[in-house]
Design a protein around this motif. Structure first.
Motif, short mmCIF file in Angstrom:
data_model
loop_
_atom_site.label_atom_id
_atom_site.label_comp_id
_atom_site.label_asym_id
_atom_site.label_seq_id
_atom_site.Cartn_x
_atom_site.Cartn_y
_atom_site.Cartn_z
N GLN A 108 -9.47 -4.45 -11.71
CA GLN A 108 -8.88 -5.42 -12.65
C GLN A 108 -8.10 -4.74 -13.76
N GLY A 109 -7.42 -5.58 -14.51
CA GLY A 109 -6.69 -5.10 -15.67
C GLY A 109 -5.49 -4.26 -15.29
N SER A 110 -5.14 -3.33 -16.16
CA SER A 110 -3.96 -2.51 -15.91
C SER A 110 -4.12 -1.67 -14.64
N SER A 111 -5.35 -1.36 -14.25
CA SER A 111 -5.59 -0.61 -13.01
C SER A 111 -5.12 -1.37 -11.79
N ALA A 112 -5.07 -2.69 -11.86
CA ALA A 112 -4.62 -3.50 -10.73
C ALA A 112 -3.15 -3.26 -10.41
N ARG A 113 -2.42 -2.73 -11.36
CA ARG A 113 -0.99 -2.48 -11.14
C ARG A 113 -0.69 -1.01 -10.85
N LEU A 114 -1.70 -0.25 -10.46
CA LEU A 114 -1.50 1.17 -10.18
C LEU A 114 -1.36 1.49 -8.70
N THR A 115 -1.36 0.48 -7.84
CA THR A 115 -1.12 0.74 -6.42
C THR A 115 0.38 0.62 -6.13
N PRO A 116 0.88 1.27 -5.11
CA PRO A 116 2.31 1.15 -4.78
C PRO A 116 2.72 -0.30 -4.52
N GLU A 117 1.80 -1.10 -3.95
CA GLU A 117 2.12 -2.48 -3.62
C GLU A 117 2.14 -3.41 -4.83
N THR A 118 1.48 -3.02 -5.91
CA THR A 118 1.33 -3.94 -7.04
C THR A 118 1.94 -3.44 -8.34
N LYS A 119 2.63 -2.31 -8.32
CA LYS A 119 3.09 -1.70 -9.57
C LYS A 119 4.04 -2.57 -10.38
N SER A 120 4.74 -3.51 -9.74
CA SER A 120 5.68 -4.35 -10.50
C SER A 120 5.26 -5.82 -10.52
N LEU A 121 3.99 -6.09 -10.22
CA LEU A 121 3.53 -7.49 -10.18
C LEU A 121 2.79 -7.88 -11.45
N PRO A 122 2.91 -9.13 -11.87
CA PRO A 122 2.21 -9.62 -13.06
C PRO A 122 0.79 -10.07 -12.70
N ILE A 123 -0.07 -9.10 -12.35
CA ILE A 123 -1.42 -9.44 -11.88
C ILE A 123 -2.47 -8.71 -12.70
N ASP A 124 -3.72 -9.19 -12.61
CA ASP A 124 -4.82 -8.47 -13.25
C ASP A 124 -6.02 -8.29 -12.34
#
Length: 102
Positions: free
Chosen positions: A65-81
């Motif tokens: 969750q949180g900012s770590s959720a955007r650290l994968t190549p697939e999710t780096k530019s997504l507005p997710i948590d």
């Protein structure tokens, strides 16, 4: 990171362009049963997580969750948590199996 069970899915036809094509799943966090410590039990909460692996209903998954959720190549530019980063095969606690996908 935590373990959750996939309990459903979310369909959203209207969303920001960057989210198009991303599967959204309803996940319910689980924890170790407190007294006997021999099984996983629900926490009673739910989250929506982006699925990057093809998880299905009733699968136990690893969530970040949180900012770590955007650290994968697939999710780096997504507005997710919340993102699914693994599908759980087995969980062992104190040398005992508390979950097996088999």
């Amino acid at each position: 990171m935590f373990i959750a069970r996939v309990t459903g899915s979310v369909v959203s036809t209207q969303k920001v362009a960057s989210m198009t094509g991303h599967k959204l799943l309803v996940v319910e966090p689980y924890r170790l049963e407190e007294k006997k410590r021999n099984k996983l039990v629900t926490t009673g909460r739910t989250f929506i997580a982006v699925d990057t692996l093809g998880a299905g209903e009733n699968d136990f998954v690893l969530i970040t969750q949180g900012s770590s959720a955007r650290l994968t190549p697939e999710t780096k530019s997504l507005p997710i948590d919340a993102v699914i980063i693994g599908i759980v095969d087995r969980v062992h606690i104190d040398k005992a199996s508390v979950y097996s996908r088999d």
